[in-house]
Design a protein around this motif. Structure first.
Motif, PDB file in Angstrom:
ATOM      1  N   TYR A  27       2.763   3.058  -5.280  1.00  0.00           N
ATOM      2  CA  TYR A  27       2.675   1.599  -5.163  1.00  0.00           C
ATOM      3  C   TYR A  27       4.018   0.982  -4.778  1.00  0.00           C
ATOM      4  O   TYR A  27       4.133  -0.234  -4.637  1.00  0.00           O
ATOM      5  CB  TYR A  27       2.191   0.980  -6.484  1.00  0.00           C
ATOM      6  N   GLY A  68      16.103   1.033  -6.568  1.00  0.00           N
ATOM      7  CA  GLY A  68      16.361   2.449  -6.583  1.00  0.00           C
ATOM      8  C   GLY A  68      16.477   2.984  -8.018  1.00  0.00           C
ATOM      9  O   GLY A  68      16.207   2.296  -8.967  1.00  0.00           O
ATOM     10  N   GLU A  69      16.876   4.217  -8.126  1.00  0.00           N
ATOM     11  CA  GLU A  69      17.118   4.759  -9.465  1.00  0.00           C
ATOM     12  C   GLU A  69      18.626   4.722  -9.724  1.00  0.00           C
ATOM     13  O   GLU A  69      19.385   5.472  -9.091  1.00  0.00           O
ATOM     14  CB  GLU A  69      16.555   6.180  -9.565  1.00  0.00           C
ATOM     15  N   SER A 119      10.450   2.855 -16.958  1.00  0.00           N
ATOM     16  CA  SER A 119       9.198   2.757 -16.201  1.00  0.00           C
ATOM     17  C   SER A 119       8.358   3.994 -16.472  1.00  0.00           C
ATOM     18  O   SER A 119       8.842   5.115 -16.286  1.00  0.00           O
ATOM     19  CB  SER A 119       9.497   2.639 -14.706  1.00  0.00           C
ATOM     20  N   MET A 189       2.402  -5.649  -7.486  1.00  0.00           N
ATOM     21  CA  MET A 189       2.888  -6.627  -6.503  1.00  0.00           C
ATOM     22  C   MET A 189       2.867  -6.007  -5.101  1.00  0.00           C
ATOM     23  O   MET A 189       2.737  -4.793  -4.969  1.00  0.00           O
ATOM     24  CB  MET A 189       4.322  -7.044  -6.867  1.00  0.00           C
TER      25      MET A 189
HETATM   26  N1  SAM Z   1      14.028   3.359 -10.573  1.00  0.00           N
HETATM   27  C1  SAM Z   1      14.014   2.391 -11.614  1.00  0.00           C
HETATM   28  C2  SAM Z   1      12.679   2.414 -12.343  1.00  0.00           C
HETATM   29  O1  SAM Z   1      11.804   3.139 -11.913  1.00  0.00           O
HETATM   30  O2  SAM Z   1      12.555   1.699 -13.330  1.00  0.00           O
HETATM   31  C3  SAM Z   1      14.342   0.957 -11.169  1.00  0.00           C
HETATM   32  C4  SAM Z   1      13.760   0.464  -9.888  1.00  0.00           C
HETATM   33  S1  SAM Z   1      12.008   0.267  -9.870  1.00  0.00           S
HETATM   34  C5  SAM Z   1      11.812  -0.384  -8.243  1.00  0.00           C
HETATM   35  C6  SAM Z   1      11.812  -1.083 -10.969  1.00  0.00           C
HETATM   36  C7  SAM Z   1      10.431  -1.410 -11.401  1.00  0.00           C
HETATM   37  O3  SAM Z   1       9.707  -1.918 -10.316  1.00  0.00           O
HETATM   38  C8  SAM Z   1       9.634  -0.240 -11.947  1.00  0.00           C
HETATM   39  O4  SAM Z   1       9.170  -0.557 -13.238  1.00  0.00           O
HETATM   40  C9  SAM Z   1       8.488  -0.117 -10.990  1.00  0.00           C
HETATM   41  O5  SAM Z   1       7.318   0.309 -11.625  1.00  0.00           O
HETATM   42  C10 SAM Z   1       8.368  -1.546 -10.487  1.00  0.00           C
HETATM   43  N2  SAM Z   1       7.662  -1.653  -9.213  1.00  0.00           N
HETATM   44  C11 SAM Z   1       7.929  -1.026  -8.053  1.00  0.00           C
HETATM   45  N3  SAM Z   1       7.036  -1.365  -7.097  1.00  0.00           N
HETATM   46  C12 SAM Z   1       6.188  -2.246  -7.674  1.00  0.00           C
HETATM   47  C13 SAM Z   1       5.039  -2.932  -7.208  1.00  0.00           C
HETATM   48  N4  SAM Z   1       4.590  -2.800  -5.958  1.00  0.00           N
HETATM   49  N5  SAM Z   1       4.398  -3.737  -8.085  1.00  0.00           N
HETATM   50  C14 SAM Z   1       4.836  -3.869  -9.363  1.00  0.00           C
HETATM   51  N6  SAM Z   1       5.925  -3.249  -9.852  1.00  0.00           N
HETATM   52  C15 SAM Z   1       6.580  -2.430  -9.023  1.00  0.00           C
END
Ligand code: SAM
Length: 329
Positions: A27, A68-69, A119, A189
């Protein structure tokens, strides 16, 4: 103190330190990943420290490190120590997928990290693999256990997706029975690198639908008083050690109290997750603008901030389709 054109105080920065990720959550990113940017395109640590120092002088007191991570970026720990020494910054939070995090938890504790958002979209190893396209559940679980053992407040973030992990909702709720964690369900989202919109998804899991399911099994659940600027609606089930939250990230019902600004790994300054960026701080710094000039531009940007995520999305030049990993969640 920074106040936007709608009278909202701004004191919270979300800073994405890298666009790279070691998971491929379907996603968020296509299977083959996205085109990562060469390092010189990213803000350097020196630039990030300068930026946070400028913002701290303007009234920012909390920083969330994301990506990112974040733990994929080399030398992140010395950077976090420097960040913790900036005057005026009294809270550092981190968002991580937990794959590389467990061994670093003792140091995070020492440097005073206030809380970690972990996450985790499934407690089932196979479903975790199907969602993230990586077999890393055991490492994320170890991170959760290590964070709890070190008494670092943990919020678990779970994106709810029809047919993928809806059957995990109730087991995630059960995690909060014995553990002092806040389990938060997030509406999906459109930041997925593909342009697919959640309102085109059949069976979309909205805030209301998630709560209806939870209430049907835990009718005694009750609403907690949310902290100011909370993005989640928070709930308690009697006798549970932890709490439950829901983030209406696509319905965008929490914009009225939004206190956040964002800076992407390449330095794009955003006043809303759904906007397409106001200007680029990296370029300003590399063009040798002074701190005072940068402060002025930031203050000005906050005077034309969108009222909410819907207005921000309408004002974009392109439709939302970028991956969350390029923005920072
Ligand atoms: N890598 C880290 C992590 O996974 O928590 C930080 C970055 S990640 C992009 C941050 C959060 O954005 C995560 O909890 C992820 O599940 C959420 N996320 C990414 N794409 C998303 C989407 N399309 N809709 C909702 N949440 C999203």
């Amino acid at each position: 103190m920074l106040i936007d054109n709608h009278g909202r105080p701004i004191n919270y920065l979300r800073l994405a330190v890298t666009d790279r990720c070691n998971l491929r959550c379907f996603y968020c990113m296509p299977e083959e990943g996205i085109q990562y940017l060469p390092k010189p395109h990213l803000l350097s640590y020196e630039e990030m420290i300068r930026l946070v120092s400028i913002l701290a002088e303007m009234g920012i007191s909390k920083v969330r490190i994301t990506g990112g991570e974040p733990f994929l970026r080399r030398d992140i720990m010395p950077f976090l120590w420097k960040l913790s020494e900036i005057e005026g910054i009294n809270k550092i939070n981190i968002t991580t997928n937990g794959v590389l995090t467990a061994p670093l938890v003792p140091e995070l504790k020492k440097l005073g990290v206030s809380s970690v958002n972990l996450s985790l979209d499934s407690l089932d190893r196979q479903r975790f693999f199907e969602i993230t396209r990586r077999d890393e559940f055991h490492k994320v679980w170890e991170t959760l256990e290590t964070l709890l053992a070190h008494d670092i407040p943990v919020k678990i973030n779970t994106v709810v997706m029809s047919g993928k992990n809806d059957e995990d909702i109730l087991s995630m709720v059960e995690l909060a029975r014995e553990q002092n964690v806040s389990v938060r369900f997030i509406e999906e989202m459109p930041f997925n690198g593909a342009g697919l919109r959640p309102d085109q998804i059949q069976d979309f899991w909205s805030y209301g639908r998630i709560m209806d399911l939870i209430r049907s099994v835990y009718p005694e659940i009750y609403r907690l008083q949310d902290e100011p600027n909370s993005t989640s609606y928070n709930y308690q089930i009697p006798n549970f050690k932890g709490s439950i939250g829901v983030i209406a990230a696509f319905s965008r019902t929490f914009c009225g109290t939004c206190n956040r600004i964002r800076v992407t790994p390449t330095g794009v300054f955003k006043t809303c997750l759904y906007d397409d960026g106001v200007f680029n701080i990296r370029d300003m710094m590399r063009q040798k603008l002074s701190d005072e000039q940068i402060k002025l531009l930031i203050s000005e940007a906050l005077q034309s901030r969108a009222l909410d995520g819907f207005e921000a999305e309408r004002n974009r030049k392109n439709l939302v389709s970028e991956s969350m990993t390029t923005i920072g969640g």
